[in-house]
Design a protein around this motif. Structure first.
Motif, short mmCIF file in Angstrom:
data_model
loop_
_atom_site.label_atom_id
_atom_site.label_comp_id
_atom_site.label_asym_id
_atom_site.label_seq_id
_atom_site.Cartn_x
_atom_site.Cartn_y
_atom_site.Cartn_z
N LEU A 122 66.13 -4.58 40.60
CA LEU A 122 65.00 -3.65 40.56
C LEU A 122 63.85 -4.19 41.41
N SER A 123 63.63 -5.50 41.32
CA SER A 123 62.59 -6.12 42.15
C SER A 123 62.94 -5.98 43.64
N SER A 124 64.21 -6.17 43.95
CA SER A 124 64.65 -6.01 45.34
C SER A 124 64.43 -4.59 45.83
N LEU A 125 64.67 -3.62 44.95
CA LEU A 125 64.47 -2.22 45.31
C LEU A 125 63.05 -1.99 45.81
N PHE A 126 62.06 -2.41 45.01
CA PHE A 126 60.67 -2.20 45.41
C PHE A 126 60.30 -3.02 46.64
N LEU A 127 60.79 -4.25 46.69
CA LEU A 127 60.47 -5.13 47.81
C LEU A 127 61.03 -4.59 49.12
N ILE A 128 62.28 -4.17 49.11
CA ILE A 128 62.93 -3.67 50.33
C ILE A 128 62.34 -2.33 50.75
N ASN A 129 62.08 -1.46 49.77
CA ASN A 129 61.47 -0.17 50.11
C ASN A 129 60.09 -0.38 50.75
N GLY A 130 59.31 -1.30 50.19
CA GLY A 130 58.00 -1.58 50.77
C GLY A 130 58.11 -2.16 52.16
N LEU A 131 59.06 -3.07 52.36
CA LEU A 131 59.27 -3.68 53.67
C LEU A 131 59.68 -2.62 54.70
N THR A 132 60.55 -1.70 54.27
CA THR A 132 61.00 -0.64 55.18
C THR A 132 59.84 0.26 55.59
N LEU A 133 59.01 0.63 54.63
CA LEU A 133 57.86 1.48 54.92
C LEU A 133 56.89 0.80 55.87
N MET A 134 56.62 -0.48 55.63
CA MET A 134 55.70 -1.20 56.50
C MET A 134 56.26 -1.39 57.90
N GLY A 135 57.58 -1.59 57.97
CA GLY A 135 58.20 -1.84 59.27
C GLY A 135 58.10 -0.68 60.23
N GLY B 184 55.78 1.89 59.65
CA GLY B 184 54.49 2.56 59.46
C GLY B 184 54.60 3.85 58.69
N GLY B 185 55.62 3.98 57.85
CA GLY B 185 55.77 5.17 57.02
C GLY B 185 56.33 6.37 57.74
N GLN B 186 56.71 6.25 59.01
CA GLN B 186 57.23 7.41 59.75
C GLN B 186 58.73 7.32 59.94
N SER B 187 59.35 8.44 60.22
CA SER B 187 60.77 8.48 60.47
C SER B 187 61.06 8.01 61.89
N VAL B 188 62.29 7.56 62.11
CA VAL B 188 62.70 7.10 63.43
C VAL B 188 63.62 8.14 64.04
N ALA B 189 63.19 8.73 65.15
CA ALA B 189 63.97 9.77 65.81
C ALA B 189 63.69 9.74 67.31
N LYS B 190 64.54 10.39 68.06
CA LYS B 190 64.39 10.44 69.50
C LYS B 190 63.03 11.01 69.88
N GLY B 191 62.33 10.32 70.81
CA GLY B 191 61.04 10.80 71.30
C GLY B 191 59.87 10.46 70.42
N MET B 192 60.06 9.61 69.39
CA MET B 192 58.94 9.24 68.52
C MET B 192 57.91 8.43 69.32
N VAL B 193 56.66 8.47 68.88
CA VAL B 193 55.57 7.80 69.58
C VAL B 193 55.20 6.52 68.85
N ILE B 194 55.20 5.39 69.59
CA ILE B 194 54.82 4.10 69.05
C ILE B 194 53.77 3.49 69.97
N ASN B 195 52.62 3.17 69.37
CA ASN B 195 51.51 2.60 70.15
C ASN B 195 51.15 3.47 71.36
N GLY B 196 51.19 4.76 71.16
CA GLY B 196 50.79 5.69 72.21
C GLY B 196 51.85 5.97 73.24
N GLU B 197 53.01 5.35 73.13
CA GLU B 197 54.07 5.57 74.10
C GLU B 197 55.28 6.22 73.43
N ARG B 198 55.91 7.13 74.16
CA ARG B 198 57.08 7.83 73.63
C ARG B 198 58.34 7.01 73.91
#
Length: 338
Positions: free
Chosen positions: A136-149, A151-165
């Motif tokens: 259960l601790s791993s669940l929260f830890l990994i979910n938080g790590l994933t969100l931070m990694g 920035g809470g957004q989905s990863v898809a073709k053409g996504m913008v990171i640091n102002g660049e597509r």
């Protein structure tokens, strides 16, 4: 004496019925359900719909088989949904952001799932934290790590990171996992069938499988018999994390995007499938065949109810009823645990 002789056959008949329901009740319900849906909804019984059902069951089955392995050593992996999400985001980011090949992305996704297994092993085996609390601790830890990694957004073709597509995209090899086929059978179904065969062989026909069940049955006695309990518990959680990563990538390949926390709903579905499996053929223990039947049962039930326009928000209730019935068959009709 005469009265006792008359009552004996009746009692024997009740016991025989009880044992039949205990061993074959769930399979009988599944068979009757399929017949009913096929008669009332002709499309239900078609090959195309059968593939739809198996495709829906494939991801749950793969995650559930991982949970099953962790249950054989007396554990309970609550982090499989988080492992799925982490693997999805790692593989998606490898292709979209890093522009790696599909093969490399799959390996990165697998490593992410195995990393969750390593974390669970450290917490459970070496830190001696109870399985439920640790995972259960791993669940929260990994979910938080994933969100931070991401920035809470989905990863898809053409996504913008640091102002660049980004220029990367999901590769054809990776997409094949979710939308390809082998002789008209969806690739995800073939993958799930392969995982099922491997887990079945592992648990039923190898020394490792016997050791897993021995550790889960009585770890003290297993250790006294020379079984290295820590090694097998670590292996079980590595397998659980690895299979969760495979299921996660199957899901990502189907949608062609990496969505944050998309694996969370599969935790309850996978655990349900594994627990329903206890009631299949009177196994009364974690087993690969029962887990597969549980996954197919839930997928077929939801598919049939959808054809009757059954409201989607009541599906969790239906799954709960199925789980309660399966547990009643296993724990109430099964052998006494006292």
């Amino acid at each position: 004496m005469g009265t006792t002789a008359l009552k004996a056959p009746k009692r024997s008949g009740i016991e025989a019925t009880k044992q039949f329901v205990y061993r074959y009740g769930l399979l009988a319900v599944l068979g009757l359900m399929i017949v009913y849906f096929t008669v009332t909804q002709p499309f239900f019984g078609t090959f195309i719909n059968a593939m739809f059902i198996l495709q829906a069951a494939s991801i749950v089955a793969v995650v559930g088989l991982g949970c099953t392995v962790s249950m054989t050593v007396g554990g309970f992996d609550l982090s499989v949904g988080a492992a799925m999400s982490l693997s999805i985001m790692a593989a998606a980011a490898a292709m979209v952001v890093g522009e790696f090949s599909g093969t490399v992305a799959i390996l990165i996704g697998m490593c992410a799932g195995l990393a969750v297994g390593v974390l669970n092993s450290i917490l459970i085996v070496y830190a001696r934290i109870p399985d439920l609390v640790a995972t259960l601790s791993s669940l929260f830890l990994i979910n938080g790590l994933t969100l931070m990694g991401v920035g809470g957004q989905s990863v898809a073709k053409g996504m913008v990171i640091n102002g660049e597509r980004t220029q990367g995209e999901f590769t054809p090899l990776f997409k094949w996992i979710g939308s390809g086929d082998v002789f008209s059978v969806p690739a995800s179904v073939v993958i799930a069938a392969t995982v099922f065969i491997l887990v079945t062989v592992l648990l039923n026909f190898t020394r490792w499988g016997r050791a897993f069940y021995a550790v889960g049955g009585n770890p003290v006695a297993a250790a006294a018999a020379g079984i290295r309990v820590a090694r097998y518990r670590i292996a079980a959680y590595l397998i659980s994390g690895g299979l969760a990563s495979i299921a996660g990538m199957m899901l990502a390949a189907r949608s062609n995007r990496g969505d944050v926390n998309v694996g969370d709903p599969f935790l309850l579905q996978a655990v349900s499938a594994a627990l329903v499996g206890y009631a299949v053929l009177g196994a009364n223990k974690p087993n690969a065949f029962g887990t597969l039947i549980g996954a197919v049962f839930v997928a077929a039930l939801i598919n049939g109810l959808t054809m009757f326009n059954f409201p989607y928000y009541a599906q969790s209730f239906v799954q709960g009823v199925l789980l309660v019935v399966a547990l009643l068959m296993s724990y109430t009709l099964g052998p006494s645990r006292r």
